[in-house]
Scaffold this active site. Structure first.
Site, PDB file in Angstrom:
ATOM      1  N   HIS A  84       0.584  -1.298   0.112  1.00 33.95           N
ATOM      2  CA  HIS A  84      -0.515   0.271  -0.034  1.00 33.95           C
ATOM      3  C   HIS A  84       0.645   1.431  -0.097  1.00 33.95           C
ATOM      4  CE1 HIS A  84      -2.598   3.161   2.278  1.00 33.95           C
ATOM      5  NE2 HIS A  84      -3.098   2.791   1.186  1.00 33.95           N
ATOM      6  N   GLU A 144       0.467  -0.579  -4.837  1.00 30.88           N
ATOM      7  CA  GLU A 144      -0.695   0.349  -4.734  1.00 30.88           C
ATOM      8  C   GLU A 144       0.124   1.783  -4.455  1.00 30.88           C
ATOM      9  OE1 GLU A 144      -4.198   2.884  -3.897  1.00 30.88           O
ATOM     10  OE2 GLU A 144      -2.288   2.660  -2.396  1.00 30.88           O
ATOM     11  N   ASP A 164      -0.592   5.772  -5.291  1.00 26.52           N
ATOM     12  CA  ASP A 164      -1.254   7.001  -5.352  1.00 26.52           C
ATOM     13  C   ASP A 164      -1.283   7.955  -6.934  1.00 26.52           C
ATOM     14  OD1 ASP A 164      -3.378   6.593  -3.507  1.00 26.52           O
ATOM     15  OD2 ASP A 164      -1.898   6.724  -2.143  1.00 26.52           O
ATOM     16  N   HIS A 206       0.418  11.070  -2.459  1.00 23.06           N
ATOM     17  CA  HIS A 206      -1.172  10.279  -2.246  1.00 23.06           C
ATOM     18  C   HIS A 206      -2.502  11.830  -2.243  1.00 23.06           C
ATOM     19  CE1 HIS A 206      -4.313   9.745   1.368  1.00 23.06           C
ATOM     20  NE2 HIS A 206      -4.303   8.564   0.058  1.00 23.06           N
ATOM     21  N   GLU A 252      -4.344   4.292  -8.330  1.00 24.43           N
ATOM     22  CA  GLU A 252      -5.481   4.933  -6.994  1.00 24.43           C
ATOM     23  C   GLU A 252      -5.424   6.456  -8.145  1.00 24.43           C
ATOM     24  OE1 GLU A 252      -5.926   4.657  -3.262  1.00 24.43           O
ATOM     25  OE2 GLU A 252      -8.064   6.803  -4.024  1.00 24.43           O
TER      26      GLU A 252
HETATM   27  O1  G3P Z   1      -6.475   1.625  -2.749  1.00 23.82           O
HETATM   28  C1  G3P Z   1      -6.534   1.682  -1.738  1.00 23.82           C
HETATM   29  C2  G3P Z   1      -6.564   2.828  -0.651  1.00 23.82           C
HETATM   30  O2  G3P Z   1      -5.087   3.285  -0.586  1.00 23.82           O
HETATM   31  C3  G3P Z   1      -7.300   4.042  -0.794  1.00 23.82           C
HETATM   32  O3  G3P Z   1      -7.489   5.010   0.294  1.00 23.82           O
HETATM   33  O4  G3P Z   1      -6.870   6.868   0.943  1.00 23.82           O
HETATM   34  O5  G3P Z   1      -5.253   5.060   1.580  1.00 23.82           O
HETATM   35  O6  G3P Z   1      -5.721   6.161  -1.185  1.00 23.82           O
HETATM   36  P1  G3P Z   1      -6.619   5.832   0.223  1.00 23.82           P
HETATM   37 MG    MG Z   2      -4.184   4.404  -2.224  1.00 25.70          MG
END
Ligand code: G3P
Ligand code: MG
Length: 236
Positions: free
Chosen positions: A6, A33, A35, A47, A99
Protein backbone atom coordinates in the site's frame (compact mmCIF):
# COMPACT_ATOMS: atom_id res chain seq x y z
CA UNK A 1 -4.86 -14.02 -1.17
CA UNK A 2 -2.63 -11.59 -3.02
CA UNK A 3 -0.56 -9.06 -1.13
CA UNK A 4 -0.31 -5.52 -2.49
CA UNK A 5 2.10 -3.01 -0.98
CA UNK A 6 0.00 0.00 0.00
CA UNK A 7 1.69 3.19 -1.29
CA UNK A 8 4.72 0.92 -1.71
CA UNK A 9 6.11 -0.72 1.41
CA UNK A 10 5.01 2.41 3.25
CA UNK A 11 5.82 1.20 6.78
CA UNK A 12 9.46 0.81 5.74
CA UNK A 13 10.09 3.83 3.51
CA UNK A 14 8.39 7.14 2.70
CA UNK A 15 5.04 6.38 1.06
CA UNK A 16 4.65 6.51 -2.72
CA UNK A 17 8.40 6.86 -3.34
CA UNK A 18 10.68 4.77 -5.54
CA UNK A 19 12.39 3.55 -2.35
CA UNK A 20 9.05 2.23 -1.05
CA UNK A 21 8.48 0.52 -4.41
CA UNK A 22 11.96 -1.02 -4.39
CA UNK A 23 11.47 -2.45 -0.88
CA UNK A 24 8.06 -3.84 -1.87
CA UNK A 25 9.67 -5.62 -4.82
CA UNK A 26 12.36 -7.03 -2.52
CA UNK A 27 9.60 -8.35 -0.27
CA UNK A 28 8.17 -10.33 -3.17
CA UNK A 29 4.77 -8.68 -3.29
CA UNK A 30 2.09 -9.74 -5.74
CA UNK A 31 1.25 -6.13 -6.47
CA UNK A 32 1.84 -2.51 -5.52
CA UNK A 33 -0.70 0.25 -4.95
CA UNK A 34 0.11 3.90 -5.62
CA UNK A 35 -1.85 7.16 -5.70
CA UNK A 36 -1.72 9.40 -8.75
CA UNK A 37 -2.56 13.03 -9.48
CA UNK A 38 -2.23 14.85 -12.78
CA UNK A 39 -0.08 17.98 -12.66
CA UNK A 40 0.16 19.77 -15.99
CA UNK A 41 0.75 16.95 -18.49
CA UNK A 42 2.51 14.77 -15.92
CA UNK A 43 1.18 12.02 -13.66
CA UNK A 44 2.75 12.29 -10.22
CA UNK A 45 2.67 9.71 -7.45
CA UNK A 46 1.45 11.35 -4.25
CA UNK A 47 -1.53 10.78 -1.98
CA UNK A 48 -2.77 14.12 -0.66
CA UNK A 49 -4.04 17.24 -2.45
CA UNK A 50 -1.74 19.23 -0.20
CA UNK A 51 1.98 18.45 -0.16
CA UNK A 52 3.00 19.22 3.44
CA UNK A 53 2.25 15.81 5.04
CA UNK A 54 4.48 13.78 2.73
CA UNK A 55 7.07 16.31 1.55
CA UNK A 56 9.03 19.31 2.84
CA UNK A 57 7.05 21.53 0.49
CA UNK A 58 3.95 23.63 1.11
CA UNK A 59 0.79 24.32 -0.78
CA UNK A 60 -1.90 22.64 -2.77
CA UNK A 61 -1.01 20.46 -5.75
CA UNK A 62 -3.41 22.43 -7.92
CA UNK A 63 -1.37 25.60 -7.33
CA UNK A 64 2.05 24.03 -7.87
CA UNK A 65 3.97 23.33 -11.06
CA UNK A 66 5.49 19.94 -11.84
CA UNK A 67 8.94 21.56 -11.65
CA UNK A 68 8.19 22.89 -8.14
CA UNK A 69 6.90 19.51 -6.91
CA UNK A 70 10.07 17.85 -8.16
CA UNK A 71 12.20 20.11 -5.93
CA UNK A 72 10.52 18.76 -2.77
CA UNK A 73 11.95 16.04 -0.55
CA UNK A 74 9.37 13.27 -0.11
CA UNK A 75 11.47 11.72 2.71
CA UNK A 76 14.97 10.25 2.88
CA UNK A 77 15.97 12.41 -0.07
CA UNK A 78 13.38 10.84 -2.36
CA UNK A 79 11.67 12.91 -5.06
CA UNK A 80 7.94 12.71 -5.72
CA UNK A 81 8.08 10.15 -8.55
CA UNK A 82 6.15 10.09 -11.79
CA UNK A 83 3.94 7.17 -12.74
CA UNK A 84 6.33 6.40 -15.57
CA UNK A 85 9.30 6.15 -13.16
CA UNK A 86 7.33 3.78 -10.94
CA UNK A 87 6.36 1.61 -13.89
CA UNK A 88 9.95 1.60 -15.17
CA UNK A 89 11.17 0.41 -11.76
CA UNK A 90 8.56 -2.33 -11.51
CA UNK A 91 9.03 -3.39 -15.12
CA UNK A 92 6.18 -5.91 -15.04
CA UNK A 93 7.62 -7.82 -12.05
CA UNK A 94 4.31 -7.52 -10.19
CA UNK A 95 0.85 -6.05 -10.59
CA UNK A 96 0.22 -2.34 -10.22
CA UNK A 97 -2.94 -0.80 -8.79
CA UNK A 98 -3.02 2.83 -9.88
CA UNK A 99 -5.40 4.71 -7.64
CA UNK A 100 -6.39 7.84 -9.48
CA UNK A 101 -6.95 10.74 -7.11
CA UNK A 102 -6.98 13.50 -9.73
CA UNK A 103 -7.00 13.22 -13.51
CA UNK A 104 -8.27 15.67 -16.12
CA UNK A 105 -6.88 14.00 -19.23
CA UNK A 106 -7.88 10.34 -19.22
CA UNK A 107 -6.02 9.64 -22.47
CA UNK A 108 -2.78 10.69 -20.77
CA UNK A 109 -3.08 7.73 -18.38
CA UNK A 110 -4.28 5.28 -21.03
CA UNK A 111 -1.43 6.23 -23.37
CA UNK A 112 1.12 5.63 -20.60
CA UNK A 113 -0.32 2.20 -19.76
CA UNK A 114 -0.20 1.13 -23.40
CA UNK A 115 3.35 2.50 -23.70
CA UNK A 116 4.35 0.60 -20.53
CA UNK A 117 3.04 -2.57 -22.13
CA UNK A 118 5.06 -1.89 -25.28
CA UNK A 119 8.27 -0.69 -23.61
CA UNK A 120 8.48 -1.73 -19.94
CA UNK A 121 7.62 -5.42 -19.91
CA UNK A 122 4.10 -5.05 -18.54
CA UNK A 123 1.05 -6.91 -19.66
CA UNK A 124 -1.98 -4.60 -19.72
CA UNK A 125 -3.83 -7.07 -17.53
CA UNK A 126 -1.33 -6.43 -14.69
CA UNK A 127 -2.77 -2.95 -14.19
CA UNK A 128 -5.85 -2.04 -12.19
CA UNK A 129 -7.00 1.56 -12.39
CA UNK A 130 -9.02 2.29 -9.27
CA UNK A 131 -10.74 5.36 -7.91
CA UNK A 132 -13.35 6.62 -5.49
CA UNK A 133 -14.46 8.69 -8.48
CA UNK A 134 -16.68 6.20 -10.27
CA UNK A 135 -17.46 8.62 -13.09
CA UNK A 136 -13.75 8.76 -13.86
CA UNK A 137 -13.13 5.00 -13.97
CA UNK A 138 -16.29 4.52 -15.99
CA UNK A 139 -14.98 7.01 -18.58
CA UNK A 140 -11.61 5.22 -18.66
CA UNK A 141 -13.36 1.89 -19.23
CA UNK A 142 -15.38 3.41 -22.06
CA UNK A 143 -12.22 4.78 -23.69
CA UNK A 144 -10.44 1.42 -23.47
CA UNK A 145 -12.43 -1.66 -22.51
CA UNK A 146 -9.23 -3.70 -22.05
CA UNK A 147 -8.25 -1.71 -18.98
CA UNK A 148 -9.29 -3.26 -15.68
CA UNK A 149 -10.96 -0.84 -13.33
CA UNK A 150 -11.39 -1.10 -9.57
CA UNK A 151 -14.33 0.59 -7.87
CA UNK A 152 -13.25 1.94 -4.52
CA UNK A 153 -15.69 2.26 -1.69
CA UNK A 154 -15.58 3.14 1.97
CA UNK A 155 -19.19 2.13 2.45
CA UNK A 156 -21.51 -0.87 2.50
CA UNK A 157 -24.07 -0.03 -0.20
CA UNK A 158 -27.62 -1.37 0.12
CA UNK A 159 -27.08 -3.48 -3.00
CA UNK A 160 -23.56 -4.44 -1.98
CA UNK A 161 -21.36 -4.72 -5.11
CA UNK A 162 -24.09 -3.90 -7.65
CA UNK A 163 -22.55 -0.47 -8.27
CA UNK A 164 -19.24 -2.09 -9.32
CA UNK A 165 -20.92 -4.58 -11.64
CA UNK A 166 -22.80 -1.67 -13.22
CA UNK A 167 -19.45 -0.01 -13.90
CA UNK A 168 -18.14 -3.18 -15.56
CA UNK A 169 -15.39 -3.16 -12.94
CA UNK A 170 -12.85 -5.92 -12.47
CA UNK A 171 -12.76 -5.46 -8.71
CA UNK A 172 -14.35 -3.84 -5.72
CA UNK A 173 -11.65 -2.20 -3.63
CA UNK A 174 -13.21 -1.92 -0.20
CA UNK A 175 -12.39 -0.40 3.16
CA UNK A 176 -12.06 -3.14 5.78
CA UNK A 177 -14.05 -0.97 8.17
CA UNK A 178 -17.31 -1.61 6.26
CA UNK A 179 -16.72 -5.00 4.69
CA UNK A 180 -18.50 -8.14 5.79
CA UNK A 181 -18.71 -11.66 4.42
CA UNK A 182 -22.05 -11.02 2.70
CA UNK A 183 -20.46 -8.16 0.72
CA UNK A 184 -17.60 -10.44 -0.38
CA UNK A 185 -20.02 -13.19 -1.42
CA UNK A 186 -22.19 -10.75 -3.32
CA UNK A 187 -19.17 -9.39 -5.22
CA UNK A 188 -17.94 -12.89 -6.06
CA UNK A 189 -21.39 -13.89 -7.32
CA UNK A 190 -21.23 -10.92 -9.66
CA UNK A 191 -17.84 -12.09 -10.96
CA UNK A 192 -15.90 -9.33 -9.22
CA UNK A 193 -12.60 -9.62 -7.39
CA UNK A 194 -12.46 -8.20 -3.88
CA UNK A 195 -9.45 -6.23 -2.69
CA UNK A 196 -9.36 -4.72 0.78
CA UNK A 197 -7.46 -1.80 2.34
CA UNK A 198 -5.61 -1.25 4.65
CA UNK A 199 -4.73 -4.51 6.34
CA UNK A 200 -1.73 -5.19 8.55
CA UNK A 201 -3.09 -6.98 11.62
CA UNK A 202 -2.79 -10.80 11.52
CA UNK A 203 -6.33 -11.21 12.90
CA UNK A 204 -7.70 -9.12 10.05
CA UNK A 205 -5.63 -11.04 7.50
CA UNK A 206 -6.96 -14.31 8.89
CA UNK A 207 -10.57 -13.11 8.79
CA UNK A 208 -10.31 -11.85 5.19
CA UNK A 209 -8.53 -15.02 4.15
CA UNK A 210 -11.40 -17.08 5.60
CA UNK A 211 -13.86 -14.94 3.59
CA UNK A 212 -11.84 -15.75 0.42
CA UNK A 213 -10.95 -12.13 -0.26
CA UNK A 214 -8.74 -11.96 -3.38
CA UNK A 215 -6.21 -9.37 -2.30
CA UNK A 216 -5.23 -6.96 0.46
CA UNK A 217 -3.36 -3.65 0.52
CA UNK A 218 -0.74 -3.71 3.30
CA UNK A 219 1.71 -1.15 4.66
CA UNK A 220 3.89 -4.07 5.82
CA UNK A 221 3.57 -6.43 2.86
CA UNK A 222 6.55 -8.60 3.80
CA UNK A 223 5.04 -9.49 7.17
CA UNK A 224 1.65 -10.10 5.55
CA UNK A 225 3.20 -12.45 2.98
CA UNK A 226 4.95 -14.43 5.72
CA UNK A 227 1.72 -14.66 7.71
CA UNK A 228 -0.35 -15.80 4.71
CA UNK A 229 2.26 -18.44 3.92
CA UNK A 230 1.92 -19.77 7.48
CA UNK A 231 -1.89 -19.86 7.12
CA UNK A 232 -1.55 -21.77 3.83
CA UNK A 233 0.76 -24.36 5.37
CA UNK A 234 -1.53 -24.78 8.43
CA UNK A 235 -4.40 -25.61 6.10
CA UNK A 236 -2.43 -28.08 3.97
O1 G3P B 1 -6.45 1.94 -2.93
C1 G3P B 1 -6.68 1.58 -1.62
C2 G3P B 1 -6.49 2.72 -0.65
O2 G3P B 1 -5.25 3.30 -0.90
C3 G3P B 1 -7.58 3.75 -0.75
O3 G3P B 1 -7.48 4.77 0.18
O4 G3P B 1 -6.80 6.97 1.03
O5 G3P B 1 -5.24 5.05 1.26
O6 G3P B 1 -5.65 6.10 -0.96
P1 G3P B 1 -6.25 5.76 0.38
MG1 MG C 1 -4.52 4.75 -2.23
Amino acid sequence: MQIFAHRGASAHAPENTLLAIKIALEQGVDGIEIDVHQIEQELVVIHDRWVHRTTNGHGQLANLSFAQIRTFDAGQGEQVPTLWEVMALIGGKCRLNIEVKGLKDKTLLITQLLKAEAELGFDLEQFIVSSFDHHLISQIKTLNTNIKIGALTASKPINYAAFAAQLDAFSVNADIAFLDEAFVQDAHQRGLQVYVYTVDEPEDLKMLYSWKVDGVFCNKPGAAKTYIKSLNSQLR
